[in-house]
Design a protein around this motif. Structure first.
Motif, PDB file in Angstrom:
ATOM      1  N   LEU A   1      14.995  28.766  -6.861  1.00  0.00           N
ATOM      2  CA  LEU A   1      13.628  28.701  -7.025  1.00  0.00           C
ATOM      3  C   LEU A   1      12.937  30.223  -6.726  1.00  0.00           C
ATOM      4  CD1 LEU A   1      12.595  25.371  -5.105  1.00  0.00           C
ATOM      5  CD2 LEU A   1      12.866  25.676  -7.834  1.00  0.00           C
ATOM      6  N   VAL A   2      13.490  30.775  -5.816  1.00  0.00           N
ATOM      7  CA  VAL A   2      12.999  31.977  -5.419  1.00  0.00           C
ATOM      8  C   VAL A   2      14.269  33.391  -5.639  1.00  0.00           C
ATOM      9  CG1 VAL A   2      12.101  33.577  -3.657  1.00  0.00           C
ATOM     10  CG2 VAL A   2      11.327  31.228  -3.970  1.00  0.00           C
ATOM     11  N   TYR A   3      13.767  34.357  -6.212  1.00  0.00           N
ATOM     12  CA  TYR A   3      14.930  35.375  -6.165  1.00  0.00           C
ATOM     13  C   TYR A   3      15.321  35.843  -4.850  1.00  0.00           C
ATOM     14  CZ  TYR A   3      17.230  39.707  -8.496  1.00  0.00           C
ATOM     15  OH  TYR A   3      18.129  40.291  -8.670  1.00  0.00           O
ATOM     16  N   PRO A   4      16.755  36.040  -5.000  1.00  0.00           N
ATOM     17  CA  PRO A   4      17.426  36.431  -3.270  1.00  0.00           C
ATOM     18  C   PRO A   4      16.659  37.334  -2.628  1.00  0.00           C
ATOM     19  CG  PRO A   4      19.092  35.578  -5.061  1.00  0.00           C
ATOM     20  CD  PRO A   4      17.692  35.816  -5.788  1.00  0.00           C
ATOM     21  N   GLY A   5      15.932  37.016  -1.505  1.00  0.00           N
ATOM     22  CA  GLY A   5      15.497  38.039  -0.781  1.00  0.00           C
ATOM     23  C   GLY A   5      14.087  38.133  -0.810  1.00  0.00           C
ATOM     24  N   SER A   6      13.446  37.532  -1.750  1.00  0.00           N
ATOM     25  CA  SER A   6      12.082  37.551  -1.931  1.00  0.00           C
ATOM     26  C   SER A   6      11.332  36.712  -1.106  1.00  0.00           C
ATOM     27  CB  SER A   6      11.651  37.149  -3.422  1.00  0.00           C
ATOM     28  OG  SER A   6      10.295  36.948  -3.614  1.00  0.00           O
ATOM     29  N   LYS A   7      10.281  37.364  -0.526  1.00  0.00           N
ATOM     30  CA  LYS A   7       9.199  36.594   0.359  1.00  0.00           C
ATOM     31  C   LYS A   7       8.491  35.525  -0.304  1.00  0.00           C
ATOM     32  CE  LYS A   7      11.572  39.159   3.319  1.00  0.00           C
ATOM     33  NZ  LYS A   7      12.663  38.690   4.222  1.00  0.00           N
ATOM     34  N   ARG A   8       8.413  35.395  -1.502  1.00  0.00           N
ATOM     35  CA  ARG A   8       7.569  34.649  -2.254  1.00  0.00           C
ATOM     36  C   ARG A   8       7.821  33.107  -1.859  1.00  0.00           C
ATOM     37  NH1 ARG A   8       7.693  31.707  -6.764  1.00  0.00           N
ATOM     38  NH2 ARG A   8       9.701  32.472  -7.434  1.00  0.00           N
ATOM     39  N   ASP A   9       6.737  32.337  -1.482  1.00  0.00           N
ATOM     40  CA  ASP A   9       6.761  30.994  -1.118  1.00  0.00           C
ATOM     41  C   ASP A   9       6.585  30.063  -2.610  1.00  0.00           C
ATOM     42  OD1 ASP A   9       6.466  28.200  -0.512  1.00  0.00           O
ATOM     43  OD2 ASP A   9       4.860  28.503   1.038  1.00  0.00           O
ATOM     44  N   PRO A  10       7.694  29.488  -3.011  1.00  0.00           N
ATOM     45  CA  PRO A  10       7.818  28.818  -4.141  1.00  0.00           C
ATOM     46  C   PRO A  10       6.667  27.866  -4.158  1.00  0.00           C
ATOM     47  CG  PRO A  10       9.524  28.031  -2.951  1.00  0.00           C
ATOM     48  CD  PRO A  10       8.943  29.185  -2.198  1.00  0.00           C
ATOM     49  N   SER A  11       6.161  27.224  -3.022  1.00  0.00           N
ATOM     50  CA  SER A  11       5.249  25.924  -3.311  1.00  0.00           C
ATOM     51  C   SER A  11       3.879  26.555  -3.287  1.00  0.00           C
ATOM     52  CB  SER A  11       5.494  25.107  -1.842  1.00  0.00           C
ATOM     53  OG  SER A  11       5.033  25.970  -0.715  1.00  0.00           O
ATOM     54  N   ASP A  12       3.592  27.979  -3.045  1.00  0.00           N
ATOM     55  CA  ASP A  12       2.078  28.603  -3.131  1.00  0.00           C
ATOM     56  C   ASP A  12       1.969  29.048  -4.474  1.00  0.00           C
ATOM     57  OD1 ASP A  12      -0.098  29.654  -2.474  1.00  0.00           O
ATOM     58  OD2 ASP A  12       0.887  31.415  -1.268  1.00  0.00           O
TER      59      ASP A  12
END
Length: 363
Positions: free
Chosen positions: A293-304
């Motif tokens: 759901l998120v690129y490895p290491g990215s701090k993005r919240d996939p639910s946001d």
């Protein structure tokens, strides 16, 4: 470096939609300066993001000591010149696609950046779609066997809307081919490898767009391809699929068929795949596993936020991570060169009405 300073050259829609919110999610990263030749565009981006350092000339931005990396989001004809100047100044480069007007310029641009020892990246944003990453994982691990067929469609309804520099050959190089099909060319490279030969056709249906804007480039393109692996390819893109919508909501589908299964996805539903095999009579919807759901290491919240938009921010994380880890970016400018080689071959094929061999580019 503790904080990586980024300068963005070209502060319009792509910067506002992708790069500025993307870098905002990257730890110890700051967009320190913006550049645009259009004062109104520059003022809007500056005000919206609170970035006071602005420049009308890209040379001034590159010369700044607090800029460690640049994003090039200008009309295509400027990409090589800016990238090579940035490389000479020791600045890392993230460049929008297509990276040049033609294959020789793209090859020269990538070679200069490579020899300068900087990190360099092509903005093939859709590689970061969760469904695309999962689809690639399944293909690479052999879930569908050796692929037989790859196909991609990008259908939008832009009517006679004024497309600005994107429909001017001396500024853009190609129309729908470079604007939209370049991403789908990269899909195929990412999933099944390089194209060995192709035959293509292109058409311009609208010569004069709204506001008396003259177009001298294609607004429809199709490619029939043979991949080095033996896989076949069919790629088509148009801005004149009436009723399909535009932008994020126009049809964007990619599919791979193999002896053991079929995988298909659309960017309109980036968190799921449609999967079929010999045991099914129709494709089944399968959610993308959490780890994709998120690129490895990215701090993005996939639910946001809207997942149709937010996956794009992972591209900026990969760029910054590659800088910090002193490793090649994925995708790099070499991936942009590989796509440009296909585009040049497609233009040549359409002009000559025959199959064309595609130059093979280093990986």
């Amino acid at each position: 470096m503790s904080t990586i300073g980024v300068g963005i050259i070209g502060s319009g829609g792509i910067a506002l939609q992708n790069h500025l919110p993307g870098f905002a999610l990257c730890p110890d990263t700051k967009v320190v300066a913006l550049c645009d030749s259009n004062p109104a565009v520059l003022a809007e981006a500056s005000q919206k993001w609170g970035i006071r350092a602005t420049h009308a000339k890209w040379e001034e931005l590159i010369a700044r000591d607090d800029v460690n990396a640049v994003v090039i989001a200008t009309p295509n004809f400027l990409h090589p010149q800016i990238a090579k100047a940035a490389a000479a100044a020791g600045k890392h480069v993230l460049c929008e696609k297509p990276i040049a007007l033609n294959y020789p310029d793209a090859l020269d641009m990538a070679t200069v950046c490579e020899n300068a020892g900087i990190r360099h990246m092509t903005a093939f944003t859709y590689r970061f779609v969760p469904a695309m990453r999962y689809m690639t994982h399944l293909v690479k691990q052999g879930d569908i066997g050796q692929p037989y067929h790859f196909r991609a469609q990008r259908f939008q309804d832009w009517g006679d809307r004024n497309l600005g520099w994107r429909q001017v050959k001396k500024l853009a190089g190609s129309g729908e081919l470079g604007d939209m099909l370049s991403h789908r060319i990269d899909y195929g490279h990412f999933l099944v490898g390089p194209i060995s030969r192709l035959v293509s056709d292109q058409k311009r249906m609208i010569d004069t767009r709204a506001g008396n804007s003259v177009s001298d480039l294609d607004d429809w393109v199709a490619i029939l391809a043979q991949y080095k692996t033996g896989c076949t390819g069919v790629l088509e893109s148009t801005k004149l699929a009436t009723g399909r919508g535009e932008g994020l909501y126009g049809q964007d589908v990619a599919e791979v068929n193999g002896p053991d299964g079929t995988l298909t996805f659309t960017t309109q539903k980036p968190l799921e795949l449609r999967i079929g095999n010999r045991r099914t009579t129709d494709l089944q919807t399968v959610p993308v596993p959490k780890e994709f759901l998120v690129y490895p290491g990215s701090k993005r919240d996939p639910s946001d936020g809207d997942p149709v938009k937010t996956f794009r921010y992972d591209q900026n994380y990969e760029f910054i991570a590659a800088i910090r880890e002193c490793r090649p970016c994925t995708p790099s400018l070499w991936d942009g060169v590989r796509a440009q080689a296909v585009m040049d071959a497609a233009i040549q094929s359409a002009e000559q009405g025959k199959w064309i061999d595609v130059p093979q580019v280093r990986s």
